[in-house]
Design an enzyme around this catalytic site. Structure first.
Site, short mmCIF file in Angstrom:
data_model
loop_
_atom_site.label_atom_id
_atom_site.label_comp_id
_atom_site.label_asym_id
_atom_site.label_seq_id
_atom_site.Cartn_x
_atom_site.Cartn_y
_atom_site.Cartn_z
N ASP A 212 2.39 2.63 2.67
CA ASP A 212 2.17 3.46 3.85
C ASP A 212 3.35 3.20 4.78
O ASP A 212 4.11 2.20 4.61
CB ASP A 212 0.89 2.97 4.67
CG ASP A 212 -0.56 3.18 4.01
OD1 ASP A 212 -0.13 4.06 2.80
OD2 ASP A 212 -1.38 2.87 4.34
N CYS B 240 0.81 -1.14 0.01
CA CYS B 240 0.07 -0.05 -0.02
C CYS B 240 0.93 1.19 -0.12
O CYS B 240 0.23 2.47 -0.21
CB CYS B 240 -1.05 -0.15 1.18
SG CYS B 240 -0.09 0.13 2.89
N CYS C 215 -2.27 -3.36 8.69
CA CYS C 215 -2.05 -1.95 9.08
C CYS C 215 -1.38 -1.83 10.73
O CYS C 215 -0.63 -1.21 10.91
CB CYS C 215 -3.39 -1.09 9.23
SG CYS C 215 -4.17 -1.22 7.67
N CYS D 46 -3.16 5.05 5.81
CA CYS D 46 -4.44 4.90 6.22
C CYS D 46 -4.95 5.22 7.54
O CYS D 46 -4.09 5.27 8.46
CB CYS D 46 -4.59 3.55 5.62
SG CYS D 46 -4.32 2.38 6.97
FE1 FES Z 1 -1.60 0.78 4.26
FE2 FES Z 1 -3.34 0.40 6.15
S1 FES Z 1 -3.84 0.32 3.92
S2 FES Z 1 -1.26 0.54 6.42
#
Ligand code: FES
Length: 140
Positions: free
Chosen positions: A37, A35, A104, A60
């Site tokens: 992140d 993702c 996450c 997120c």
């Molecule tokens: Fe990437 Fe939550 S979608 S950490």
């Protein structure tokens, strides 16, 4: 039923311990390759106790809520206690995360562990490597 618990929404809207610590004793940064992140944890450690902790999360809502809750759970705790924190415990403390958002919370567990490892390494303290398994989802 709402997708996210009230606790998740609360920690997402009012994250605790957000920010950075200048001259932190340990810093851990992890990223989820899928993702994109990123989560960064800063620790202040005194006499084996985590006296302060801050985080920066570019990610997120579940990652922000997980970082906020995880930092609350380790603040004031010993290093050994912090090392036992699992992503499952973080998710439970948030009254659950949707299954597709559990990864996450993994970022929070891994960022804390990396920050503690960084502290050990910076201070030349020998440690039990088995307590720091290879990251499952990050790029480190
Ligand atoms: Fe990437 Fe939550 S979608 S950490």
């Amino acid at each position: 039923m709402a997708l996210y618990s009230e606790k998740v929404m609360d920690h997402f809207r009012n994250p605790r311990n957000i920010g950075i610590i200048e001259n932190a004793d340990g810093i851990g940064e992890v990223g989820n390759a899928k993702c994109g992140d990123i989560m960064k944890i800063y620790l202040k450690i005194d006499n084996n106790i985590i006296t302060d902790v801050k985080f920066e999360t570019f990610g997120c809502g579940s990652a922000i809520a997980s970082s906020s809750m995880a930092t609350e759970m380790i603040k004031g705790k010993s290093i050994d206690d912090a090392l036992t924190l699992t992503n499952k415990a973080v998710a439970e403390a948030l009254d659950g995360l949707p299954a597709h958002k559990m990864h996450c919370s993994v970022l929070a567990e891994e960022a804390i562990k990396l920050a503690l490892k960084d502290y050990y390494e910076k201070n030349g303290i020998s440690y039990d490597h088995s307590k720091f398994p290879e990251c499952s989802c990050c790029e480190h």
